[in-house]
Design an enzyme around this catalytic site. Structure first.
Site, PDB file in Angstrom:
ATOM      1  N   LEU A  75       0.606  -1.170  -0.058  1.00  0.00           N
ATOM      2  CA  LEU A  75       0.099  -0.023   0.064  1.00  0.00           C
ATOM      3  C   LEU A  75       0.878   1.335  -0.021  1.00  0.00           C
ATOM      4  CD1 LEU A  75      -2.543  -0.967   2.885  1.00  0.00           C
ATOM      5  CD2 LEU A  75      -3.135  -0.510   0.259  1.00  0.00           C
ATOM      6  N   ASP A  76       0.617   2.287  -0.707  1.00  0.00           N
ATOM      7  CA  ASP A  76       1.137   3.463  -0.820  1.00  0.00           C
ATOM      8  C   ASP A  76       1.200   3.936   0.686  1.00  0.00           C
ATOM      9  OD1 ASP A  76       1.474   3.362  -3.566  1.00  0.00           O
ATOM     10  OD2 ASP A  76      -0.186   4.619  -3.894  1.00  0.00           O
ATOM     11  N   PRO A  77       2.373   4.907   0.975  1.00  0.00           N
ATOM     12  CA  PRO A  77       2.470   5.536   2.321  1.00  0.00           C
ATOM     13  C   PRO A  77       0.839   6.187   2.722  1.00  0.00           C
ATOM     14  CG  PRO A  77       4.482   5.832   1.265  1.00  0.00           C
ATOM     15  CD  PRO A  77       3.510   5.182   0.291  1.00  0.00           C
TER      16      PRO A  77
END
Length: 384
Positions: A75-77
């Site tokens: 997952l993206d930050p």
């Protein structure tokens, strides 16, 4: 030592973390490493590896301090929500989570686009949101249901053969190959909420692309759109932006831009940020993602309740928690949903691990010998 150990140690399992926003997925896994390596659940044998030529088997012992752990889809930050993890032999099962469908909720903020399609990026264009209503959004959603074709966002395809795309643009080097589009399936897409600007607190990013950076981005986008491999030196007079004109933005629109929240179930490889971006483009505006939550991946979900594949509820309780062998594990084929472990559970345990503790000091184990985080993991993991 625990009174009731699991069937096999060291533990091989699958579990899901409710990932918080603001941290990369791998950062969380790295933070887990010292906790797992000191747990009875993942204790390893002292047997020396036959290829270990070092005195006393030091190489083997050092390697055994680390637990094999991986994740089934990063997952993206910015994103939060379901992050599926596997330990030991469980890592071999992670591919099925990369390939399975996923559910998301996303909030888009109208009025500006960014180079990353989310609030982590820099502003590319600011546009009007005149005429954007809940009804207007509903009217364009059908275009994005079913099988659609997506080109990766430039931000997601920044490198080709190890070289950033902007280097190809600046140095006028042809790409090794075109950036291919991919077919994905949007199984479900719904508008959950439309909120006027006065009723939310989201803001535009602070930074804007410099003119030179914006020019590079637009030229790369033109190349990608045309399926080329050579970044054009200019956009050409015939090029027309797919987004609304930014001229007169401050006088055309007053007040704050609205937000919209959507839910979706999508196939593997779907770019959720692109869907938010493209919905706004279809409305002659622009938008970027300000909040993104993965709500389900495989049988792991946020606040999940047991559900069978035909959507008939199953009984919850002691009878549902244990099979004939007393095993609480549920395979992905049963389609029973498992809830996530809150990251705060691990975070508290990690902090507790750092505290000095004298001999004989209580460490919080229950009557079976498990620490609170270990008990939580055992109750929510899928044994492999």
């Amino acid at each position: 030592m625990p009174k009731a150990p699991p069937p096999k140690l060291p533990l091989s399992c699958l579990f899901a973390i409710n990932k918080p926003s603001g941290q990369p997925s791998m950062t969380l896994l790295n933070k887990l490493q010292p906790l797992l390596s000191k747990s009875h659940l993942f204790a390893k044998t002292d047997k020396q590896h036959p290829n270990d030529k070092t005195k006393g088997g030091r190489r083997k012992r050092l390697r055994d301090e680390r637990v094999k752990i991986g994740q089934g889809g990063t997952l993206d930050p910015l994103a939060d929500g379901v992050l599926v993890c596997g330990t030991n032999d469980g890592t071999k099962k992670l591919q099925q989570f990369l390939d399975c469908s996923k559910e998301y909720r996303a909030i888009g903020l109208f009025g500006c686009s960014t180079d990353s399609y989310d609030s982590e990026g820099k502003i590319v264009n600011e546009t009007s949101w005149d005429g954007v209503t809940a009804e207007a959004i509903e009217n364009v959603l059908e275009r994005f249901r079913g099988e659609i074709e997506q080109v990766p966002p430039i931000f997601s395809a920044l490198k080709m053969d190890g070289k950033p795309l902007y280097e190809y643009a600046r140095n006028k080097i042809p790409l090794p190959r075109p950036i291919a589009s991919r077919k994905v399936t949007v199984h479900q897409l719904s508008l959950l909420k439309f909120t006027p600007g006065e009723e939310h607190s989201y803001e535009f990013p602070k930074e804007k692309l410099e003119d030179a950076e914006k020019g590079e981005l637009e030229r790369i986008e033109k190349m990608v759109k045309e399926g080329g491999t050579v970044v054009p030196e200019t956009l050409g007079e015939e090029t027309v932006s797919t987004e609304a004109s930014t001229s007169g933005h401050e006088t055309q629109v007053k007040g704050r831009p609205p937000i919209f929240e959507i839910s979706m179930t999508v196939s593997s490889g779907t770019y959720v940020r692109s869907i938010v971006h493209d919905i706004a483009t279809a409305l002659q505006s622009s938008a970027h993602v300000v909040k993104l939550t993965r709500t389900r991946q495989g049988e792991f979900g946020l606040n999940a309740s047991p559900v069978v594949r035909d959507d008939e509820p199953v009984q919850v309780g002691d009878a549902a928690q244990n099979d004939a062998e007393g095993n609480t594990a549920v395979s992905i084929e049963t389609a029973l949903e498992r809830s996530c472990i809150e990251w705060s559970v691990f975070e508290e345990a990690i902090e507790d691990l750092k505290k000095p503790r004298g001999e004989g000091d209580p460490d919080g184990r229950d009557e079976d010998g498990w620490l609170p985080w270990e008990r939580e993991l055992l109750s929510k993991c899928q044994l492999v």
